[in-house]
Design a protein around this motif. Sequence first.
Motif, short mmCIF file in Angstrom:
data_model
loop_
_atom_site.label_atom_id
_atom_site.label_comp_id
_atom_site.label_asym_id
_atom_site.label_seq_id
_atom_site.Cartn_x
_atom_site.Cartn_y
_atom_site.Cartn_z
N MET A 1 28.51 16.54 43.48
CA MET A 1 28.24 17.88 43.99
C MET A 1 26.82 18.34 43.65
N SER A 4 24.31 16.81 45.88
CA SER A 4 24.31 17.43 47.21
C SER A 4 23.58 18.76 47.17
N ILE A 5 23.79 19.55 46.10
CA ILE A 5 23.11 20.84 45.98
C ILE A 5 21.60 20.64 45.88
N ARG A 98 32.71 19.40 49.96
CA ARG A 98 31.44 19.24 49.27
C ARG A 98 30.28 19.66 50.17
N SER A 102 28.14 22.82 48.80
CA SER A 102 26.76 22.51 48.42
C SER A 102 25.78 23.39 49.19
#
Length: 257
Positions: A1, A4-5, A98, A102
């Motif tokens: 995660m 992805s952020i 996700r 994100s």
Amino acid sequence: MLRSIRAEWYKAVRRPYFPILFLTCTLLTVGAVYCLYLIKTQSPGITPIGLPFALSLSPLGMVMGLWLVAIGGDLVFSEQYKHHTLKNEVSFGIPRARIYLSRWAAVFLVMLLLYAVLVAVYTLSALLLLGLDRDPSGLTSGGGFLLLGYLSLAALPIWAGGLIMAIYFLIASANMAAICYVALVLALPPLLDTLGKHISPFFQLLHHLTLSYQLDLLLNVQILDWALIGRCWLVGLGWTAAATALGLFCFSRRELP
């Protein structure tokens, strides 16, 4: 995660119009303080204007967060249906939850960055241009910063961005999504207020639960009321949870174009 952020954050701040937007917001902030400077220098007989007075105007800036989060939404999400970005990520096996969360986190972080920079620019400009003249109401610079911190803490969940993210995921056109967000923020509260006055008190209750109404309460704050902070957090987190649940539910079942 977290990866992805970071990826969504990187894409947002690397967009060509991000520095232009940053500069424009900064210049507008300095311009607002310069207007106070002109009033101070050309109309010396009015209320003394210094940093404490500038900070006392903080409630007027709280609505800014609703538009900063919209800007963040456009930076993070712009035209991802058009360029099939979401479809490609889903095809690679990335969980839809996700993908959704994100992007929401990236929008929130972009909004916080913009807000922090604008507050810093506003405060520094006010200090340099206006000085530390004491406000006639007795508000000191320390009290002004306390007020700013209180308002920011109360407004933070209102700005959480769950609503704008749900709209962007539900509507394929980024421009139409932005228009719907503006309509919900600007048009829905007065509509519910009018219906509450002329049709049913139930609509008045719904009006009191809108995001804009909570910011209106902050505009009129006279004392540091912790009960108001609690109300803002309950309403803001409620909107975020409901919008995120709706957005995730619809996105998980949507056939991507």
